[in-house]
Scaffold this motif. Structure first.
Motif, PDB file in Angstrom:
ATOM      1  N   GLN A 104       0.952  -1.812 -16.908  1.00  0.00           N
ATOM      2  CA  GLN A 104       1.406  -2.865 -17.811  1.00  0.00           C
ATOM      3  C   GLN A 104       0.498  -4.072 -17.650  1.00  0.00           C
ATOM      4  OE1 GLN A 104       5.670  -3.580 -17.774  1.00  0.00           O
ATOM      5  NE2 GLN A 104       5.997  -1.649 -16.709  1.00  0.00           N
ATOM      6  N   GLU A 105       0.442  -4.880 -18.680  1.00  0.00           N
ATOM      7  CA  GLU A 105      -0.317  -6.124 -18.628  1.00  0.00           C
ATOM      8  C   GLU A 105       0.549  -7.259 -19.152  1.00  0.00           C
ATOM      9  OE1 GLU A 105      -3.962  -5.609 -20.770  1.00  0.00           O
ATOM     10  OE2 GLU A 105      -4.858  -4.447 -19.132  1.00  0.00           O
ATOM     11  N   HIS A 106       0.482  -8.361 -18.447  1.00  0.00           N
ATOM     12  CA  HIS A 106       1.208  -9.567 -18.837  1.00  0.00           C
ATOM     13  C   HIS A 106       0.156 -10.613 -19.198  1.00  0.00           C
ATOM     14  CE1 HIS A 106       4.232 -12.731 -18.763  1.00  0.00           C
ATOM     15  NE2 HIS A 106       3.346 -13.446 -18.092  1.00  0.00           N
ATOM     16  N   HIS A 107       0.070 -10.972 -20.484  1.00  0.00           N
ATOM     17  CA  HIS A 107      -0.914 -11.941 -20.973  1.00  0.00           C
ATOM     18  C   HIS A 107      -0.154 -13.207 -21.341  1.00  0.00           C
ATOM     19  CE1 HIS A 107      -4.612 -12.571 -23.817  1.00  0.00           C
ATOM     20  NE2 HIS A 107      -4.391 -13.611 -23.041  1.00  0.00           N
ATOM     21  N   GLU A 108      -0.494 -14.315 -20.702  1.00  0.00           N
ATOM     22  CA  GLU A 108       0.284 -15.544 -20.858  1.00  0.00           C
ATOM     23  C   GLU A 108      -0.607 -16.764 -20.963  1.00  0.00           C
ATOM     24  OE1 GLU A 108       3.497 -18.184 -18.254  1.00  0.00           O
ATOM     25  OE2 GLU A 108       3.280 -16.066 -17.814  1.00  0.00           O
ATOM     26  N   ASP A 109      -0.153 -17.730 -21.750  1.00  0.00           N
ATOM     27  CA  ASP A 109      -0.695 -19.087 -21.745  1.00  0.00           C
ATOM     28  C   ASP A 109       0.287 -19.900 -20.902  1.00  0.00           C
ATOM     29  OD1 ASP A 109      -2.889 -18.654 -23.511  1.00  0.00           O
ATOM     30  OD2 ASP A 109      -1.522 -18.731 -25.215  1.00  0.00           O
ATOM     31  N   ARG A 140      17.750  -5.244 -20.215  1.00  0.00           N
ATOM     32  CA  ARG A 140      18.288  -6.606 -20.297  1.00  0.00           C
ATOM     33  C   ARG A 140      18.494  -7.249 -18.934  1.00  0.00           C
ATOM     34  NH1 ARG A 140      21.165  -8.958 -23.909  1.00  0.00           N
ATOM     35  NH2 ARG A 140      23.048  -9.102 -22.680  1.00  0.00           N
ATOM     36  N   ASN A 141      18.869  -6.461 -17.926  1.00  0.00           N
ATOM     37  CA  ASN A 141      19.140  -7.014 -16.602  1.00  0.00           C
ATOM     38  C   ASN A 141      17.963  -6.897 -15.644  1.00  0.00           C
ATOM     39  OD1 ASN A 141      21.814  -7.986 -16.946  1.00  0.00           O
ATOM     40  ND2 ASN A 141      22.497  -5.863 -17.050  1.00  0.00           N
ATOM     41  N   ASP A 142      16.829  -6.389 -16.133  1.00  0.00           N
ATOM     42  CA  ASP A 142      15.624  -6.321 -15.310  1.00  0.00           C
ATOM     43  C   ASP A 142      14.999  -7.707 -15.213  1.00  0.00           C
ATOM     44  OD1 ASP A 142      15.917  -3.600 -15.002  1.00  0.00           O
ATOM     45  OD2 ASP A 142      14.515  -3.102 -16.618  1.00  0.00           O
ATOM     46  N   PRO A 143      14.188  -7.954 -14.164  1.00  0.00           N
ATOM     47  CA  PRO A 143      13.455  -9.223 -14.099  1.00  0.00           C
ATOM     48  C   PRO A 143      12.516  -9.337 -15.302  1.00  0.00           C
ATOM     49  CG  PRO A 143      13.344  -8.065 -12.006  1.00  0.00           C
ATOM     50  CD  PRO A 143      13.956  -7.124 -12.994  1.00  0.00           C
ATOM     51  N   CYS A 144      12.404 -10.533 -15.844  1.00  0.00           N
ATOM     52  CA  CYS A 144      11.551 -10.743 -17.005  1.00  0.00           C
ATOM     53  C   CYS A 144      10.089 -10.535 -16.617  1.00  0.00           C
ATOM     54  CB  CYS A 144      11.741 -12.145 -17.562  1.00  0.00           C
ATOM     55  SG  CYS A 144      10.932 -12.348 -19.165  1.00  0.00           S
ATOM     56  N   PRO A 145       9.338  -9.770 -17.399  1.00  0.00           N
ATOM     57  CA  PRO A 145       7.935  -9.522 -17.063  1.00  0.00           C
ATOM     58  C   PRO A 145       7.055 -10.762 -17.138  1.00  0.00           C
ATOM     59  CG  PRO A 145       8.542  -8.346 -19.081  1.00  0.00           C
ATOM     60  CD  PRO A 145       9.774  -9.016 -18.565  1.00  0.00           C
ATOM     61  N   CYS A 146       7.553 -11.880 -17.652  1.00  0.00           N
ATOM     62  CA  CYS A 146       6.730 -13.089 -17.725  1.00  0.00           C
ATOM     63  C   CYS A 146       6.581 -13.749 -16.366  1.00  0.00           C
ATOM     64  CB  CYS A 146       7.293 -14.082 -18.741  1.00  0.00           C
ATOM     65  SG  CYS A 146       8.696 -15.050 -18.159  1.00  0.00           S
ATOM     66  N   SER A 148       8.999 -15.441 -14.664  1.00  0.00           N
ATOM     67  CA  SER A 148       9.813 -16.642 -14.484  1.00  0.00           C
ATOM     68  C   SER A 148      10.824 -16.506 -13.354  1.00  0.00           C
ATOM     69  CB  SER A 148      10.559 -16.965 -15.775  1.00  0.00           C
ATOM     70  OG  SER A 148      11.524 -15.952 -16.049  1.00  0.00           O
ATOM     71  N   GLY A 149      11.147 -15.264 -13.001  1.00  0.00           N
ATOM     72  CA  GLY A 149      12.175 -15.044 -11.994  1.00  0.00           C
ATOM     73  C   GLY A 149      13.563 -14.882 -12.595  1.00  0.00           C
ATOM     74  N   LYS A 150      13.683 -15.055 -13.907  1.00  0.00           N
ATOM     75  CA  LYS A 150      14.964 -14.905 -14.577  1.00  0.00           C
ATOM     76  C   LYS A 150      15.126 -13.464 -15.054  1.00  0.00           C
ATOM     77  CE  LYS A 150      14.485 -19.554 -16.437  1.00  0.00           C
ATOM     78  NZ  LYS A 150      14.320 -20.319 -17.674  1.00  0.00           N
ATOM     79  N   LYS A 151      16.367 -13.095 -15.348  1.00  0.00           N
ATOM     80  CA  LYS A 151      16.593 -11.800 -15.968  1.00  0.00           C
ATOM     81  C   LYS A 151      16.015 -11.837 -17.379  1.00  0.00           C
ATOM     82  CE  LYS A 151      20.679 -10.413 -13.435  1.00  0.00           C
ATOM     83  NZ  LYS A 151      22.054  -9.941 -13.522  1.00  0.00           N
ATOM     84  N   PHE A 152      15.570 -10.666 -17.855  1.00  0.00           N
ATOM     85  CA  PHE A 152      14.951 -10.572 -19.168  1.00  0.00           C
ATOM     86  C   PHE A 152      15.857 -11.141 -20.260  1.00  0.00           C
ATOM     87  CE2 PHE A 152      14.056  -8.063 -23.054  1.00  0.00           C
ATOM     88  CZ  PHE A 152      12.761  -8.488 -23.280  1.00  0.00           C
ATOM     89  N   LYS A 153      17.180 -10.842 -20.181  1.00  0.00           N
ATOM     90  CA  LYS A 153      18.089 -11.287 -21.222  1.00  0.00           C
ATOM     91  C   LYS A 153      18.246 -12.815 -21.267  1.00  0.00           C
ATOM     92  CE  LYS A 153      22.298 -10.699 -18.440  1.00  0.00           C
ATOM     93  NZ  LYS A 153      23.486  -9.892 -18.264  1.00  0.00           N
ATOM     94  N   LYS A 154      17.957 -13.490 -20.148  1.00  0.00           N
ATOM     95  CA  LYS A 154      18.087 -14.952 -20.092  1.00  0.00           C
ATOM     96  C   LYS A 154      16.756 -15.639 -20.345  1.00  0.00           C
ATOM     97  CE  LYS A 154      22.377 -15.309 -18.380  1.00  0.00           C
ATOM     98  NZ  LYS A 154      23.405 -16.176 -18.806  1.00  0.00           N
ATOM     99  N   CYS A 155      15.689 -14.866 -20.536  1.00  0.00           N
ATOM    100  CA  CYS A 155      14.361 -15.447 -20.676  1.00  0.00           C
ATOM    101  C   CYS A 155      13.737 -14.997 -21.992  1.00  0.00           C
ATOM    102  CB  CYS A 155      13.513 -15.055 -19.470  1.00  0.00           C
ATOM    103  SG  CYS A 155      11.963 -15.957 -19.324  1.00  0.00           S
ATOM    104  N   CYS A 156      12.723 -14.175 -21.921  1.00  0.00           N
ATOM    105  CA  CYS A 156      11.998 -13.737 -23.118  1.00  0.00           C
ATOM    106  C   CYS A 156      12.840 -12.860 -24.033  1.00  0.00           C
ATOM    107  CB  CYS A 156      10.714 -13.004 -22.722  1.00  0.00           C
ATOM    108  SG  CYS A 156       9.532 -14.080 -21.889  1.00  0.00           S
ATOM    109  N   GLY A 157      13.902 -12.267 -23.496  1.00  0.00           N
ATOM    110  CA  GLY A 157      14.767 -11.416 -24.313  1.00  0.00           C
ATOM    111  C   GLY A 157      15.877 -12.164 -25.016  1.00  0.00           C
ATOM    112  N   ALA A 158      15.931 -13.485 -24.796  1.00  0.00           N
ATOM    113  CA  ALA A 158      17.012 -14.286 -25.404  1.00  0.00           C
ATOM    114  C   ALA A 158      16.804 -14.460 -26.895  1.00  0.00           C
ATOM    115  CB  ALA A 158      17.094 -15.652 -24.747  1.00  0.00           C
TER     116      ALA A 158
END
Length: 158
Positions: A104-109, A140-146, A148-158
């Protein structure tokens, strides 16, 4: 001599090691971003919380970040660009890792702020609608791949 996982080509102790351990501050926004990647690769996740803006540290999911850090194989970091203007900085990067046998690759600004001489991660924008993922979807309950340390559903999945 251990090479730093951030991809600088330098020895860990002359690069991210002291920053990750909290012994010295990151001199630039890029140095902080590289140290955050190194913290994931070295499973030194306390640094990830410490390097967030103070007002964001209470939202940090330490257990989720630790689990993600330990379950991934960190393959490399590419810094595409880095800039600073006063007390703000931006770093565009791609972090490559393998999770559950899938690359996997995480590309971020990523955005950074300097306060009282210390750089902090203040957020970021994932390039594209979702991270480039080759493999199963993030739950949804996995760590967000960005990162942030948040769960995916509370971060990029919101």
């Amino acid at each position: 001599m251990t090479q730093c996982p951030c991809g600088s080509g330098r020895d860990l102790e002359a690069c991210c090691g002291p920053i990750v351990r909290g012994e010295s501050p990151a001199p630039t926004a890029e140095a902080l971003m590289r140290s955050r990647y190194a913290a994931y690769a070295l499973n030194q996740t306390e640094h990830l919380k410490r390097s967030l803006l103070p007002e964001d540290q209470s939202k940090h999911d330490a257990e989720g970040v630790r689990q993600w850090s330990e379950s991934a194989t960190w393959l490399g970091l590419t810094v595409h660009s880095s800039s600073e203007s006063g007390d703000t900085g931006e770093v565009e990067f791609t972090a490559a890792f393998e999770l559950n046998g899938m690359r996997q690759e995480h590309h971020e600004d990523a955005r950074f702020e300097r306060r009282d001489g210390n750089w902090y991660y203040s957020g970021g924008h994932v390039r594209g609608a979702d991270p480039v993922v080759k493999g199963p979807k993030v739950g949804r309950n996995d760590p967000c791949p960005c990162g942030s340390g948040k769960k995916f559903k509370k971060c990029c999945g919101a």
